[in-house]
Scaffold this active site. Structure first.
Site, PDB file in Angstrom:
ATOM      1  N   GLU A 146      -3.132   8.938   8.961  1.00  0.00           N
ATOM      2  CA  GLU A 146      -1.686   8.836   9.162  1.00  0.00           C
ATOM      3  C   GLU A 146      -1.238   9.599  10.409  1.00  0.00           C
ATOM      4  OE1 GLU A 146       0.713   7.284   7.285  1.00  0.00           O
ATOM      5  OE2 GLU A 146      -0.587   6.458   5.727  1.00  0.00           O
ATOM      6  N   CYS A 170     -10.674   3.019   0.339  1.00  0.00           N
ATOM      7  CA  CYS A 170      -9.270   3.294   0.668  1.00  0.00           C
ATOM      8  C   CYS A 170      -8.990   2.494   1.927  1.00  0.00           C
ATOM      9  CB  CYS A 170      -9.034   4.784   0.911  1.00  0.00           C
ATOM     10  SG  CYS A 170      -7.358   5.169   1.477  1.00  0.00           S
ATOM     11  N   THR A 171      -7.882   1.769   1.947  1.00  0.00           N
ATOM     12  CA  THR A 171      -7.625   0.894   3.089  1.00  0.00           C
ATOM     13  C   THR A 171      -7.236   1.655   4.347  1.00  0.00           C
ATOM     14  OG1 THR A 171      -5.417   0.506   2.144  1.00  0.00           O
ATOM     15  CG2 THR A 171      -7.090  -1.191   1.787  1.00  0.00           C
ATOM     16  N   HIS A 172      -7.039   2.970   4.257  1.00  0.00           N
ATOM     17  CA  HIS A 172      -6.869   3.781   5.459  1.00  0.00           C
ATOM     18  C   HIS A 172      -8.198   4.016   6.175  1.00  0.00           C
ATOM     19  CE1 HIS A 172      -3.013   4.795   3.628  1.00  0.00           C
ATOM     20  NE2 HIS A 172      -2.656   5.443   4.721  1.00  0.00           N
ATOM     21  N   ASP A 185       0.868  -1.182   0.000  1.00  0.00           N
ATOM     22  CA  ASP A 185       0.000   0.000   0.000  1.00  0.00           C
ATOM     23  C   ASP A 185       0.897   1.221   0.000  1.00  0.00           C
ATOM     24  OD1 ASP A 185      -2.300   1.609   0.105  1.00  0.00           O
ATOM     25  OD2 ASP A 185      -2.340   1.603   2.291  1.00  0.00           O
ATOM     26  N   SER A 186       0.281   2.392  -0.156  1.00  0.00           N
ATOM     27  CA  SER A 186       1.053   3.628  -0.163  1.00  0.00           C
ATOM     28  C   SER A 186       1.531   4.027   1.230  1.00  0.00           C
ATOM     29  CB  SER A 186       0.222   4.766  -0.760  1.00  0.00           C
ATOM     30  OG  SER A 186      -0.950   4.981   0.004  1.00  0.00           O
ATOM     31  N   TYR A 198      -0.770   8.029  -2.548  1.00  0.00           N
ATOM     32  CA  TYR A 198      -0.772   7.845  -3.992  1.00  0.00           C
ATOM     33  C   TYR A 198      -1.964   8.543  -4.638  1.00  0.00           C
ATOM     34  CZ  TYR A 198       2.735   4.026  -3.906  1.00  0.00           C
ATOM     35  OH  TYR A 198       3.888   3.275  -3.778  1.00  0.00           O
ATOM     36  N   GLY A 199      -3.018   8.746  -3.857  1.00  0.00           N
ATOM     37  CA  GLY A 199      -4.292   9.190  -4.429  1.00  0.00           C
ATOM     38  C   GLY A 199      -4.289  10.560  -5.059  1.00  0.00           C
ATOM     39  N   CYS A 245      -4.402  -1.271  -1.936  1.00  0.00           N
ATOM     40  CA  CYS A 245      -4.453   0.158  -2.235  1.00  0.00           C
ATOM     41  C   CYS A 245      -5.505   0.362  -3.309  1.00  0.00           C
ATOM     42  CB  CYS A 245      -3.091   0.648  -2.718  1.00  0.00           C
ATOM     43  SG  CYS A 245      -3.060   2.382  -3.221  1.00  0.00           S
ATOM     44  N   ASN A 246      -6.558   1.085  -2.984  1.00  0.00           N
ATOM     45  CA  ASN A 246      -7.615   1.319  -3.957  1.00  0.00           C
ATOM     46  C   ASN A 246      -7.133   2.145  -5.137  1.00  0.00           C
ATOM     47  OD1 ASN A 246     -10.694   0.607  -3.124  1.00  0.00           O
ATOM     48  ND2 ASN A 246      -9.410   0.775  -1.309  1.00  0.00           N
ATOM     49  N   THR A 247      -6.241   3.103  -4.887  1.00  0.00           N
ATOM     50  CA  THR A 247      -5.737   3.937  -5.969  1.00  0.00           C
ATOM     51  C   THR A 247      -5.012   3.096  -7.010  1.00  0.00           C
ATOM     52  OG1 THR A 247      -5.537   5.861  -4.513  1.00  0.00           O
ATOM     53  CG2 THR A 247      -4.228   5.871  -6.529  1.00  0.00           C
TER      54      THR A 247
END
Length: 266
Positions: free
Chosen positions: A152, A186-188, A10-11, A42-43, A73-75
């Protein structure tokens, strides 16, 4: 038996929500996780930059003789997965299709909301996939560029006025459409589930895209032998910061502290 590890990337730290689910459902598997913390998010990047980063991430993971890659990562899943998957012989599983399948199973009204990074929303991939499966679905997309930085920085709980204010503003257009299902694209975002659920109300089902991807892995792998799997963590920047944030995403401690890698070397 196939004891080779599963690669996950992931980012940043968000992909750990997928790792958490893998730990729950595939406890015997070894996992190699890479978080590109030096270039998160990344988005907000161009499609060309996302593709470049994805290729580097995959080249790094392939060092470990992995048997599959979960693109947590969805992006990346929305903008680069199809291209990169055709460039490697290692199976790659993204988060978009599993999340769409889970949302279709959950919705009763056919009204589905999707929140994600600007790149994910701009790609239109969720709208396309959902309507390809069922043209009668009504899909409402909303970009949320500030949510990844919130996560984050640990601003994820009810009572945090910043988190609540930002989430309320982003969700207002989706909430006005009377959706009964909301994809956290988004995995966040699962770390913000408490705040999102409070804003959307108890009648809206939240779909965790990372967990959905992890579930899809189970049926496609040759399993490892029955033993306790281990997970190693790598980041492109600030391993100490990652080590502090990661337990909250994993709902548990790390097997090993994160190691830093020069991703530009790949």
């Amino acid at each position: 038996m196939d004891n080779r590890p599963i690669g996950v990337f992931d980012s940043g730290v968000g992909g750990l929500t997928a790792v958490r689910r893998l730990h729950e459902i595939l406890p015997h598997e070894d996992i190699i996780y890479f978080g590109d913390t030096g270039r998160v998010p990344y988005g907000t990047r161009s499609a060309e930059t996302i593709l470049k980063y994805t290729r580097q991430d995959v080249r790094f993971l392939r060092k470990f003789d992995i048997k599959a890659i979960v693109v947590a990562c969805n992006t990346v899943s929305a903008t680069a997965l199809d291209i990169v998957a055709n460039e490697t012989d290692v199976p790659m599983i993204g988060v978009v299709w599993p999340a769409c399948a889970a949302a279709r199973a959950a919705t009763k009204t056919g009204r589905i909301g999707v929140i994600g990074t600007p790149a994910t929303v701009r790609s239109g991939v969720y709208d396309r996939m959902l309507k390809a499966a069922d043209p009668n679905l009504a899909v409402f997309m909303q970009p949320c560029p500030l949510l990844v930085p919130l996560v984050e920085n640990g601003r994820v709980h009810c009572g945090d006025i910043v988190a609540e204010t930002v989430v309320r503003e982003y969700l207002a257009p989706i909430k006005a459409q009377n959706v009964d299902t909301l994809i956290l694209a988004c995995t966040h975002y699962p770390l913000l589930s408490e705040v999102v659920a409070a804003e959307m109300g108890e009648n809206v089902t939240l779909i965790d895209s990372g967990a959905a991807a992890a579930e899809s892995v189970r049926g496609m792998l040759v399993p490892a032998e029955e033993r306790q799997g281990k997970t190693r963590y790598f980041v492109s920047d600030d391993p100490q910061g990652f080590n502090q944030l990661a337990p909250g995403f994993l709902n548990g401690s790390l097997d090993f502290p994160a190691e830093q890698v020069d991703i530009d070397a790949y």
